[in-house]
Design a protein around this motif. Structure first.
Motif, PDB file in Angstrom:
ATOM      1  N   ARG A 112       0.917  -1.169   0.043  1.00 47.75           N
ATOM      2  CA  ARG A 112       0.104  -0.090   0.047  1.00 47.75           C
ATOM      3  C   ARG A 112       0.758   1.342  -0.046  1.00 47.75           C
ATOM      4  NH1 ARG A 112      -1.854  -3.825  -0.598  1.00 47.75           N
ATOM      5  NH2 ARG A 112      -3.319  -5.005   0.299  1.00 47.75           N
ATOM      6  N   ASN A 113       1.905   1.318   0.843  1.00 49.72           N
ATOM      7  CA  ASN A 113       2.754   2.627   0.946  1.00 49.72           C
ATOM      8  C   ASN A 113       3.414   2.645  -0.456  1.00 49.72           C
ATOM      9  OD1 ASN A 113       2.283   2.777   3.646  1.00 49.72           O
ATOM     10  ND2 ASN A 113       4.064   1.706   4.210  1.00 49.72           N
ATOM     11  N   ALA A 114       3.937   1.588  -1.144  1.00 52.00           N
ATOM     12  CA  ALA A 114       4.598   1.867  -2.302  1.00 52.00           C
ATOM     13  C   ALA A 114       3.635   2.420  -3.300  1.00 52.00           C
ATOM     14  CB  ALA A 114       4.894   0.309  -2.760  1.00 52.00           C
ATOM     15  N   TYR A 115       2.486   2.173  -3.586  1.00 52.62           N
ATOM     16  CA  TYR A 115       1.625   2.694  -4.524  1.00 52.62           C
ATOM     17  C   TYR A 115       1.138   3.925  -4.209  1.00 52.62           C
ATOM     18  CZ  TYR A 115      -2.778   0.445  -3.113  1.00 52.62           C
ATOM     19  OH  TYR A 115      -4.034  -0.004  -2.348  1.00 52.62           O
ATOM     20  N   GLU A 116       1.033   4.260  -2.768  1.00 58.28           N
ATOM     21  CA  GLU A 116       0.565   5.489  -2.360  1.00 58.28           C
ATOM     22  C   GLU A 116       1.723   6.599  -2.658  1.00 58.28           C
ATOM     23  OE1 GLU A 116       0.131   5.823   1.791  1.00 58.28           O
ATOM     24  OE2 GLU A 116      -2.004   6.982   1.553  1.00 58.28           O
ATOM     25  N   ALA A 117       2.901   6.235  -2.672  1.00 55.63           N
ATOM     26  CA  ALA A 117       3.894   7.183  -2.877  1.00 55.63           C
ATOM     27  C   ALA A 117       4.388   7.259  -4.209  1.00 55.63           C
ATOM     28  CB  ALA A 117       5.282   6.538  -1.987  1.00 55.63           C
ATOM     29  N   ALA A 118       3.668   6.431  -4.999  1.00 56.72           N
ATOM     30  CA  ALA A 118       4.126   6.421  -6.597  1.00 56.72           C
ATOM     31  C   ALA A 118       3.670   7.890  -7.061  1.00 56.72           C
ATOM     32  CB  ALA A 118       3.425   5.390  -7.250  1.00 56.72           C
ATOM     33  N   GLU A 119       2.934   8.318  -6.783  1.00 59.33           N
ATOM     34  CA  GLU A 119       2.351   9.710  -7.227  1.00 59.33           C
ATOM     35  C   GLU A 119       3.516  10.982  -6.883  1.00 59.33           C
ATOM     36  OE1 GLU A 119      -1.176  11.784  -5.824  1.00 59.33           O
ATOM     37  OE2 GLU A 119      -1.186  13.291  -7.704  1.00 59.33           O
ATOM     38  N   GLU A 120       3.934  10.888  -5.685  1.00 62.45           N
ATOM     39  CA  GLU A 120       4.900  11.903  -5.093  1.00 62.45           C
ATOM     40  C   GLU A 120       6.115  11.708  -5.709  1.00 62.45           C
ATOM     41  OE1 GLU A 120       4.931  12.955  -0.884  1.00 62.45           O
ATOM     42  OE2 GLU A 120       6.869  13.744  -1.318  1.00 62.45           O
ATOM     43  N   GLU A 121       6.409  10.170  -5.835  1.00 62.64           N
ATOM     44  CA  GLU A 121       7.885  10.048  -6.112  1.00 62.64           C
ATOM     45  C   GLU A 121       8.048   9.922  -7.446  1.00 62.64           C
ATOM     46  OE1 GLU A 121       8.654   6.119  -4.057  1.00 62.64           O
ATOM     47  OE2 GLU A 121       8.948   7.080  -2.178  1.00 62.64           O
ATOM     48  N   SER A 122       7.070   9.288  -8.203  1.00 64.27           N
ATOM     49  CA  SER A 122       7.320   8.957  -9.713  1.00 64.27           C
ATOM     50  C   SER A 122       5.989   9.677 -10.662  1.00 64.27           C
ATOM     51  CB  SER A 122       7.338   7.503 -10.080  1.00 64.27           C
ATOM     52  OG  SER A 122       8.296   6.844  -9.261  1.00 64.27           O
ATOM     53  N   GLY A 123       5.217  10.257 -10.025  1.00 64.73           N
ATOM     54  CA  GLY A 123       4.322  10.724 -11.025  1.00 64.73           C
ATOM     55  C   GLY A 123       3.087   9.948 -11.468  1.00 64.73           C
ATOM     56  N   THR A 176      -5.384   4.416  10.827  1.00 63.98           N
ATOM     57  CA  THR A 176      -4.602   5.371  10.441  1.00 63.98           C
ATOM     58  C   THR A 176      -4.937   6.506   9.278  1.00 63.98           C
ATOM     59  OG1 THR A 176      -2.842   4.074  11.450  1.00 63.98           O
ATOM     60  CG2 THR A 176      -2.070   6.150  10.650  1.00 63.98           C
ATOM     61  N   ARG A 177      -5.104   5.783   8.084  1.00 64.05           N
ATOM     62  CA  ARG A 177      -5.369   6.563   6.991  1.00 64.05           C
ATOM     63  C   ARG A 177      -6.845   7.351   7.053  1.00 64.05           C
ATOM     64  NH1 ARG A 177      -2.551   2.592   4.198  1.00 64.05           N
ATOM     65  NH2 ARG A 177      -0.608   3.683   3.335  1.00 64.05           N
ATOM     66  N   VAL A 178      -7.653   6.924   7.898  1.00 66.50           N
ATOM     67  CA  VAL A 178      -9.007   7.448   8.105  1.00 66.50           C
ATOM     68  C   VAL A 178      -8.730   8.746   8.940  1.00 66.50           C
ATOM     69  CG1 VAL A 178     -11.204   7.439   9.621  1.00 66.50           C
ATOM     70  CG2 VAL A 178     -10.528   5.519   7.810  1.00 66.50           C
ATOM     71  N   THR A 179      -7.880   8.698  10.079  1.00 68.89           N
ATOM     72  CA  THR A 179      -7.580   9.601  10.881  1.00 68.89           C
ATOM     73  C   THR A 179      -6.675  10.695  10.328  1.00 68.89           C
ATOM     74  OG1 THR A 179      -5.845   8.656  12.085  1.00 68.89           O
ATOM     75  CG2 THR A 179      -8.283   8.550  13.039  1.00 68.89           C
ATOM     76  N   ASP A 180      -5.507  10.147   9.743  1.00 66.57           N
ATOM     77  CA  ASP A 180      -4.312  11.181   9.522  1.00 66.57           C
ATOM     78  C   ASP A 180      -4.381  11.604   8.036  1.00 66.57           C
ATOM     79  OD1 ASP A 180      -3.874  10.168  11.933  1.00 66.57           O
ATOM     80  OD2 ASP A 180      -1.648  10.569  11.344  1.00 66.57           O
ATOM     81  N   LYS A 181      -4.909  10.574   7.087  1.00 65.31           N
ATOM     82  CA  LYS A 181      -4.961  11.174   5.678  1.00 65.31           C
ATOM     83  C   LYS A 181      -6.292  11.841   5.182  1.00 65.31           C
ATOM     84  CE  LYS A 181      -4.274   9.074   0.877  1.00 65.31           C
ATOM     85  NZ  LYS A 181      -3.818   7.795   0.170  1.00 65.31           N
ATOM     86  N   GLY A 502      12.575  10.403  16.939  1.00 68.33           N
ATOM     87  CA  GLY A 502      12.432  11.727  16.012  1.00 68.33           C
ATOM     88  C   GLY A 502      10.876  11.660  15.720  1.00 68.33           C
ATOM     89  N   PRO A 503      10.599  12.474  14.640  1.00 66.03           N
ATOM     90  CA  PRO A 503       9.329  12.554  14.057  1.00 66.03           C
ATOM     91  C   PRO A 503       8.507  11.353  13.783  1.00 66.03           C
ATOM     92  CG  PRO A 503      10.812  13.713  12.842  1.00 66.03           C
ATOM     93  CD  PRO A 503      11.798  13.103  13.708  1.00 66.03           C
ATOM     94  N   GLU A 504       7.179  11.549  13.883  1.00 68.62           N
ATOM     95  CA  GLU A 504       6.323  10.669  13.399  1.00 68.62           C
ATOM     96  C   GLU A 504       5.708  10.837  11.829  1.00 68.62           C
ATOM     97  OE1 GLU A 504       5.128   7.513  14.811  1.00 68.62           O
ATOM     98  OE2 GLU A 504       5.920   7.667  16.648  1.00 68.62           O
ATOM     99  N   THR A 505       5.445   9.982  11.302  1.00 69.39           N
ATOM    100  CA  THR A 505       4.575  10.106   9.930  1.00 69.39           C
ATOM    101  C   THR A 505       3.415   9.060   9.886  1.00 69.39           C
ATOM    102  OG1 THR A 505       5.875   8.676   8.727  1.00 69.39           O
ATOM    103  CG2 THR A 505       6.676  10.816   8.667  1.00 69.39           C
ATOM    104  N   MET A 506       2.594   9.144   8.888  1.00 68.20           N
ATOM    105  CA  MET A 506       1.907   8.238   8.777  1.00 68.20           C
ATOM    106  C   MET A 506       2.187   6.904   8.544  1.00 68.20           C
ATOM    107  SD  MET A 506      -1.619   8.560   6.350  1.00 68.20           S
ATOM    108  CE  MET A 506      -0.804   7.859   4.938  1.00 68.20           C
ATOM    109  N   GLU A 507       3.433   6.756   8.080  1.00 69.04           N
ATOM    110  CA  GLU A 507       4.094   5.282   7.748  1.00 69.04           C
ATOM    111  C   GLU A 507       4.542   4.987   9.101  1.00 69.04           C
ATOM    112  OE1 GLU A 507       6.509   5.993   4.365  1.00 69.04           O
ATOM    113  OE2 GLU A 507       7.699   4.124   4.892  1.00 69.04           O
ATOM    114  N   GLY A 512       4.292   1.354  13.571  1.00 67.16           N
ATOM    115  CA  GLY A 512       4.724   1.349  14.891  1.00 67.16           C
ATOM    116  C   GLY A 512       3.448   1.274  15.924  1.00 67.16           C
ATOM    117  N   ARG A 513       2.363   2.200  15.647  1.00 65.35           N
ATOM    118  CA  ARG A 513       1.185   2.115  16.648  1.00 65.35           C
ATOM    119  C   ARG A 513       0.074   1.234  16.193  1.00 65.35           C
ATOM    120  NH1 ARG A 513      -2.200   6.952  18.955  1.00 65.35           N
ATOM    121  NH2 ARG A 513      -0.020   7.693  19.436  1.00 65.35           N
TER     122      ARG A 513
END
Lengths: 550, 550
Positions: A112-123, A176-181, A502-507, A512-513
């Motif tokens: 899921r993370n891989a295709y979610e990031a595909a827009e930002e990383e590779s358009g 997590t995606r319901v609350t954070d994304k 350090g910082p937390e992200t959705m990932e 982690g949680r």
């Protein structure tokens, strides 16, 4: 579930997905073969999935980026009539061992993370086009897309019925995606996650669960129009032709997995796997055109593919190998030269870097104790040196070793260690390492390109321990024995907490949680006991719950 | 462990701690009575602690702020010769039910957070003065102090031996404070958390585990000097005299807990507790001088004390009451008037606000389903309205109800809802609620001081559902029945994920990530099984571990 799970596949072998390529738009059709489950004992009804279905999806997402760089928009849709996807197969989950459930969730999360990031990383932007029921893991598939379109009819709804129906969590990032994304208001999220039937139509839009609701009669044309529109607006540079990802040259024997550039040695009695990465043999390609001509045989790409496969293989097939040792052997300067070519502004260079980023993150979230040995003759340079900062501990040889005439152990930092491969927390591994002493990052930067031998590497804080010929063997043996003797659960919990300062992200929150809570629930009788919800699913009986709140 | 646990105590009843007050410096001496365990079956050797020890500590920290506002520095030290503190008592943990372990950790975490924050919030700085072994929960006591001093001798060391010795995590913030507060380099943290004997002397300082290492011969004088120095440098205003916190007027019967201002009704068959908060009866004090004269009988302070006690009582003594309903009855304008006095710049006003902040956070992290009913005659105003944004769902009466002549249900926002009571994530509850629509916070702000009836409250997004006379009874009944029927574990996991959207802090990580992993481990046979490490502790045998990695 002891048969070997193979993470390698290719389009000729797909049973559950098909992809229709049409210039900048690809249609990714989920059409799960009921009888194509990875294991016996369940049927994959209603587009429900198991690990095998996700292995194909992972393969598709990866090939999309390397073999089809012309694609700018991917439309994920169902090949079935009345259902988008019913989520992870419940009978599979009910029958699976705790460790399989947990590793299954980890892999699906990574996909899921891989295709979610595909827009930002590779358009490459993913659209979920939902017709029919979209529940649980099905909605989690959609949540990881960049745009969610829902048809407005009486049968189509999005839902997360895990909690009321199965007494488990939507564990593939759902909560997590319901609350954070999606940033759904928490009391509405509470309702949404408590109802079995899901949410339909305009309410789904009002509650921020989907981006568009479209009358059924106009759905297909609107999806097509939206895909074209997004493709036209895309900033992704045009690339006419990708490179083919051929099969890996892999040989699996009792105690080893051997690739061209990676060798995994298993010592089962010691509960240990040693992963050795080899340096390049030939010269670096002169430029990215030469790299592209080498295709999947280019060193930097091939090494990454083999390493990724080794990681996935060990995670799912060698559960008792609780300690992984990373080694390298080869020419550090040659590594740096091969890596330098990736600095070019070229689509393929970009994709190879992104791929290393994802693969290093797989290392970070691997629930095994990880160590690296910087031995004489090793080539921890640049991106390979990132492994040193990903593992839990690093031991380095100091000075001459009797009878060892390999080049002196050294670490070589390059630009690769200061930016292009951030961790899930958004920081580089060195920034995370030196959170308490940020000046150390700059100090290390001042030594880019130098072959740092033990004393210097130690002074710069790059290794955990340096050991001379007298101490090396005993110390690393004691470490390995001790580590392999600890409770694996305590190790998993400790490492999950120590690795991501350090910082937390959705990932980081998902791994982690959310994952931690799901793992806890996957151990509770209310979910997995013989009268728990997972076992009773489909019998018409609700789980027999212990009502004590913990 | 079915005897009632009482969270109320006072200095005359302490068995494990003593406090020596000396102007701006207080000495907090841990001297645990071996035979003073809360339950049978274990002795509290070597200054190890159980919940009873922590209940006293919590009482001390609270009284320090209200009864001893002259204190600027608190030195935490041991009353035993060779040990600072050995941590949580292992036999107690070995014998405790899973739910007791988890709730014990939650309470101790809240106590650590309370004194850790005392410096920033109230200018009371805690120093840990460590002589002797300081292990596990003992080091976690020190980690939550603002300054750690360690004597340099052969017997004094700090350590987190939980993982190697007990196969559990340092679950009272230990791992999180090592990475996030002390910012220990992760490979050193990995070693530190894997060795039983801990780290001594200069190495403890080099690894950032303590702030000062002092030769044994100079330790006492240096601690005294440091305490005076910190007190002299403190910006805390001088306050000559505090107010006394007398015993609560509480009556516990079979199905109720009754205080002057709070009433808890238990419906055990329905697995539900209803918590009713009463509005003030008399006029608000004219100013903080008048408030101070009322002391612990001042409405805003008394209400908070009673609410806090009710929360703690329900958490530990009523495990099956999985749903808590918050109600209020009284005059909203009177609440606002009482609250307004706290706006004064006065030490006691400040302490009362901080106390509400802590108590509301206790609500946030309570592992029960939480709802609020905004009924006719209710007084959800200002700080009481925060309860509406802390709970999972809010139901509000809309319009006239047949035969109900109480004032129309309304919600009154005040400044209290826009800043002074942040959640653990650093945001206000309204900011967290409206993460997806931040403009809604401003919109709500525009209505400060208005009595917002159902339609308006609903339009502003302040409630989950408004219901008229026809629907109210059925809808809330269905909600309560449904909620009480779900798996408690799934609810706990879901709520822990939905309640804390937005930024993460050390506090959210402790409750969200560390706790979740610890809960998982507290369910694993390697730790808690009959051959697990906790049961075998002290027998000389190591736990018999399943070596599969999950």
């Amino acid at each position: 579930m002891t048969k070997m799970i193979d993470f390698q596949t290719d389009p000729s072998r797909y049973r559950h997905w098909r992809v229709e390529y049409d210039g900048p738009v690809a249609r990714l059709v989920m059409d799960v073969d009921e009888n194509g489950g990875l294991f016996e004992g369940y049927q994959l009804k209603l587009n429900s999935y198991d690990l095998g279905v996700d292995i194909e999806l992972n393969d598709i997402v990866q090939r999309m980026r390397f073999e089809h760089p012309e694609v700018k928009v991917v439309v994920m849709q169902s090949g079935k009539d009345k259902v988008f996807c019913a989520g992870a197969n419940i009978r599979m989950l009910g029958g699976a061992a705790h460790s399989h459930k947990v590793n299954f969730c980890k892999f699906t999360n990574e996909t899921r993370n891989a295709y979610e990031a595909a827009e930002e990383e590779s358009g490459q932007k993913y659209i979920a086009a939902i017709k029919g029921a979209c529940a649980g893991g099905g909605y989690e598939l959609a949540l990881a897309c960049n745009h969610i379109m829902l048809t407005d009819d009486s049968a189509s709804a999005v839902g997360l019925p895990e909690v009321p129906l199965l007494a488990v969590l939507p564990g593939t990032g759902g909560l997590t995606r319901v609350t954070d994304k999606r940033k759904v208001r928490r009391d509405l999220a509470d309702i949404f996650c408590s109802i079995e039937e899901g949410v339909k139509g305009q309410r789904a839009k009002d509650w921020r669960l989907v981006d568009e609701v479209i009358p059924n009669s106009k759905f297909d044309e609107t999806v097509t129009a939206r895909a074209r529109e997004f493709a036209a607006a895309s900033k992704k540079p045009d690339v006419a032709k990708g490179i083919a990802l051929g099969p890996l040259n892999r040989k699996i024997t009792d105690n080893a997995v051997t690739y061209d550039l990676v060798e995994v040695d298993l010592d089962r009695a010691a509960r240990r796997a040693t992963i050795t990465l080899k340096g390049p043999e030939g010269d670096a390609p002169a430029d990215m055109a030469a790299f592209e001509a080498q295709g999947d045989q280019a060193y930097m790409l091939k090494l990454c593919r083999e390493l990724e496969d080794a990681i996935l293989h060990l995670r799912l097939n060698e559960m008792e190998a609780g300690l992984w040792i990373f080694r390298t052997q080869g020419d550090a300067e040659a590594i740096a030269a091969h890596e330098a070519v990736l600095g070019e502004d070229h689509w393929l260079a970009h994709e190879v870097r992104q791929y290393w980023k994802r693969t290093l993150k797989r290392v970070d979230v691997t629930s095994r104790s990880l160590a690296a040995f910087v031995e004489h003759g090793s080539c921890f340079a640049g991106v390979l040196a990132e492994l040193l900062f990903s593992v839990d501990r690093t031991y380095m040889m100091e000075g001459e070793f009797d009878g060892d005439n390999r080049p002196m152990a050294a670490i070589t930092l390059t630009d690769a260690n200061f930016g292009p491969y951030p961790m899930a927390n958004g920081l580089t591994r060195l920034q995370t390492r030196f959170l308490g002493e940020p000046d150390c990052v700059d100090a290390a930067k001042g030594h880019i390109g130098e072959a740092l031998e033990a004393d210097e590497a130690n002074d710069l804080g790059l290794v955990t321990m340096i050991l001379d010929d007298i101490d090396w063997e005993d110390e690393v043996r004691i470490f390995m024995e001790e580590r392999a003797s600890f409770s694996p659960d305590a190790m998993t919990g400790m490492e999950a907490n120590l690795r991501f300062a350090g910082p937390e992200t959705m990932e980081t929150r998902i791994f982690g949680r959310l994952t931690a809570w799901q793992n806890w629930i996957f151990n509770r009788p209310n979910a997995v006991g013989k009268d728990g919800a997972l076992q009773r699913y489909g019998t018409g009986l609700r789980g027999d719950y212990n009502m004590e709140r913990v």
